[in-house]
Design an enzyme around this catalytic site. Sequence first.
Site, PDB file in Angstrom:
ATOM      1  CB  THR A 146      -6.738  -4.759   1.376  1.00 35.23           C
ATOM      2  OG1 THR A 146      -6.508  -3.298   1.213  1.00 35.23           O
ATOM      3  CG2 THR A 146      -5.504  -5.042   2.207  1.00 35.23           C
TER       4      THR A 146
ATOM      5  CG  HIS B 213     -16.272  -4.389   1.694  1.00 34.17           C
ATOM      6  ND1 HIS B 213     -15.130  -4.602   0.882  1.00 34.17           N
ATOM      7  CD2 HIS B 213     -15.993  -4.184   3.213  1.00 34.17           C
ATOM      8  CE1 HIS B 213     -14.142  -4.446   1.950  1.00 34.17           C
ATOM      9  NE2 HIS B 213     -14.551  -4.374   3.147  1.00 34.17           N
TER      10      HIS B 213
ATOM     11  CG  ASP C 156      -7.734   2.430  -2.735  1.00 31.94           C
ATOM     12  OD1 ASP C 156      -6.855   2.212  -2.189  1.00 31.94           O
ATOM     13  OD2 ASP C 156      -9.014   2.135  -2.451  1.00 31.94           O
TER      14      ASP C 156
ATOM     15  CB  SER D 148     -10.598  -4.120  -6.547  1.00 33.46           C
ATOM     16  OG  SER D 148     -10.402  -4.667  -7.573  1.00 33.46           O
TER      17      SER D 148
ATOM     18  NE  ARG E 177     -18.713  -0.078  -2.375  1.00 33.50           N
ATOM     19  CZ  ARG E 177     -17.697  -1.063  -2.386  1.00 33.50           C
ATOM     20  NH1 ARG E 177     -17.459  -1.964  -3.408  1.00 33.50           N
ATOM     21  NH2 ARG E 177     -16.919  -1.141  -1.120  1.00 33.50           N
TER      22      ARG E 177
ATOM     23  CB  ILE F 111      -3.630  -2.123  -2.584  1.00 31.44           C
ATOM     24  CG1 ILE F 111      -2.192  -1.949  -2.953  1.00 31.44           C
ATOM     25  CG2 ILE F 111      -4.322  -3.470  -2.511  1.00 31.44           C
ATOM     26  CD1 ILE F 111      -1.452  -3.353  -2.339  1.00 31.44           C
ATOM     27  CG  ASP F 112     -10.316  -0.288  -4.591  1.00 27.59           C
ATOM     28  OD1 ASP F 112     -10.935  -0.730  -3.521  1.00 27.59           O
ATOM     29  OD2 ASP F 112     -11.242  -0.528  -5.590  1.00 27.59           O
TER      30      ASP F 112
ATOM     31  CG  ASP G 216      -2.144  -0.723   1.279  1.00 26.50           C
ATOM     32  OD1 ASP G 216      -2.521  -0.949   2.351  1.00 26.50           O
ATOM     33  OD2 ASP G 216      -2.391  -1.269   0.221  1.00 26.50           O
TER      34      ASP G 216
ATOM     35  CG  ASP H 185     -12.979   2.863  -2.126  1.00 29.77           C
ATOM     36  OD1 ASP H 185     -11.710   2.174  -2.222  1.00 29.77           O
ATOM     37  OD2 ASP H 185     -13.450   2.862  -0.784  1.00 29.77           O
TER      38      ASP H 185
ATOM     39  CE  LYS I 174     -17.026  -4.503  -6.351  1.00 32.20           C
ATOM     40  NZ  LYS I 174     -15.959  -5.141  -5.842  1.00 32.20           N
TER      41      LYS I 174
ATOM     42  CD  GLU J 190      -7.616   3.247   1.722  1.00 31.10           C
ATOM     43  OE1 GLU J 190      -7.215   2.684   0.564  1.00 31.10           O
ATOM     44  OE2 GLU J 190      -8.399   2.588   2.496  1.00 31.10           O
TER      45      GLU J 190
HETATM   46  P1  AMP Z   1     -14.452  -4.167  -2.542  1.00 29.55           P
HETATM   47  O1  AMP Z   1     -13.329  -4.912  -3.037  1.00 29.55           O
HETATM   48  O2  AMP Z   1     -15.470  -3.544  -3.475  1.00 29.55           O
HETATM   49  O3  AMP Z   1     -15.395  -4.995  -1.548  1.00 29.55           O
HETATM   50  O4  AMP Z   1     -14.094  -2.725  -2.102  1.00 29.55           O
HETATM   51  C1  AMP Z   1     -13.240  -2.660  -1.211  1.00 29.55           C
HETATM   52  C2  AMP Z   1     -13.303  -1.297  -0.692  1.00 29.55           C
HETATM   53  O5  AMP Z   1     -14.333  -1.179   0.281  1.00 29.55           O
HETATM   54  C3  AMP Z   1     -12.042  -0.836   0.409  1.00 29.55           C
HETATM   55  O6  AMP Z   1     -11.260  -0.045  -0.411  1.00 29.55           O
HETATM   56  C4  AMP Z   1     -12.798   0.089   1.519  1.00 29.55           C
HETATM   57  O7  AMP Z   1     -12.544   1.319   1.333  1.00 29.55           O
HETATM   58  C5  AMP Z   1     -14.348  -0.326   1.329  1.00 29.55           C
HETATM   59  N1  AMP Z   1     -14.827  -0.712   2.391  1.00 29.55           N
HETATM   60  C6  AMP Z   1     -14.455  -0.919   3.552  1.00 29.55           C
HETATM   61  N2  AMP Z   1     -15.508  -1.300   4.522  1.00 29.55           N
HETATM   62  C7  AMP Z   1     -16.334  -0.858   3.799  1.00 29.55           C
HETATM   63  C8  AMP Z   1     -18.045  -1.037   4.251  1.00 29.55           C
HETATM   64  N3  AMP Z   1     -18.310  -1.356   5.443  1.00 29.55           N
HETATM   65  N4  AMP Z   1     -18.913  -0.810   3.493  1.00 29.55           N
HETATM   66  C9  AMP Z   1     -18.669  -0.524   2.066  1.00 29.55           C
HETATM   67  N5  AMP Z   1     -17.401  -0.280   1.796  1.00 29.55           N
HETATM   68  C10 AMP Z   1     -16.250  -0.526   2.647  1.00 29.55           C
HETATM   69 MG    MG Z   2     -10.264   1.088  -1.685  1.00 30.73          MG
END
Ligand code: AMP
Ligand code: MG
Length: 329
Positions: free
Chosen positions: A127, A214, A122, A238, A255, A124-125, A46, A268, A241, A69
């Site tokens: 993680t 998420h 970001d 990430s 989302r 690393i989106d 990161d 994001d 999508k 970030e």
């Molecule tokens: P994804 O891989 O699409 O699930 O998204 C990853 C991103 O979700 C990360 O970069 C975080 O910033 C974000 N994230 C973390 N916690 C949450 C949450 N509770 N609700 C929605 N997004 C989140």
């Molecule tokens: Mg992210």
Amino acid sequence: MAYDQELNIALMAVKKAASLCSQVQQTLITKETIIKKDKSPVTVADLGSQAVICHELQQEFGSDPIVAEEDIDTLQSNRDLSNRVHELVAGQLSKITHAQMIEAIALGKQKVDFTQRYWTIDPIDGTKGFLRKEQYAIALALVDHGQVVLGVLGCPNYAFDPNQPSGPGSIFYAAKGQGAYAQSLDTGKQRTITTDSINNSCQAKFCESVESAHASHDEHAQIATALKISAPPFRIDSQAKYAAVARGDASIYLRLPRSSSYREKIWDHAAGAAIVEQAGGRVTDFSGKPLDFTCGETLEKNVGIFATNGNIHEQVLAAIQSQINTVER
Ligand code: AMP
Ligand code: MG
């Protein structure tokens, strides 16, 4: 063309960051070791990725503020960690000193007027996908007076050639008014990408987070049922999508956060949204409003986000509004 120079630098920076992240990901040992005991591989990747991108932006666009970030706190108290980050960053930027690397990372927390021009990163989106050795993205966008005018997504594990799923990864990018493109991270070969052309949402495939914390998988399933979608959800980590929608691997990205108090982060969404829009798609919140990147680090005014191929946006919006009460969120 407008933003040509910005695009060149952004592509070069994200490619270097992607190379650094791939290197770290390849040396991850086992899922168990990392998740239970040692999160440092994520931290070094990161911070290294952020250092590389901020440094390259600073060299060329020194007066542009950056919102990224990560902050520098983790490194201040851990010299071993910061030496490791420096080693990785120096692998991409041979002349950078330890002090310059620290300065570069810190550039990501500047005071920013979000109504003016700024970059958002970001490093690393996704993680969790990175740790599972699955999908993740390095995301960089330029926002100019509220409009995302440039987006770059480095996706080292998203195959450039759909017929060769374990082949080289991709970098996706778009600049305002210039269409959207995918490039092989290995050969540099590139092509234009566009969203798919379906007109009836029942033929759609939708994508959503792998992580159920998420996004509300249950409510997404309700929306899919209302749209008569029969294909199972395509779960991928990430902003890959957004890339999936932009190149027609899916027609919809849904989302809706699980918690009503969660607000999405600008880094994001900015890069991914620009790429989908330039590929012919649309991105709005669950009320149909455009995303507002002028409020600060979060998309304060947008609840629930969805992207589509463009053609079926209104159908999806109608289904969302029939199923989800966005006013109470
Ligand atoms: P994804 O891989 O699409 O699930 O998204 C990853 C991103 O979700 C990360 O970069 C975080 O910033 C974000 N994230 C973390 N916690 C949450 C949450 N509770 N609700 C929605 N997004 C989140
Ligand atoms: Mg992210």
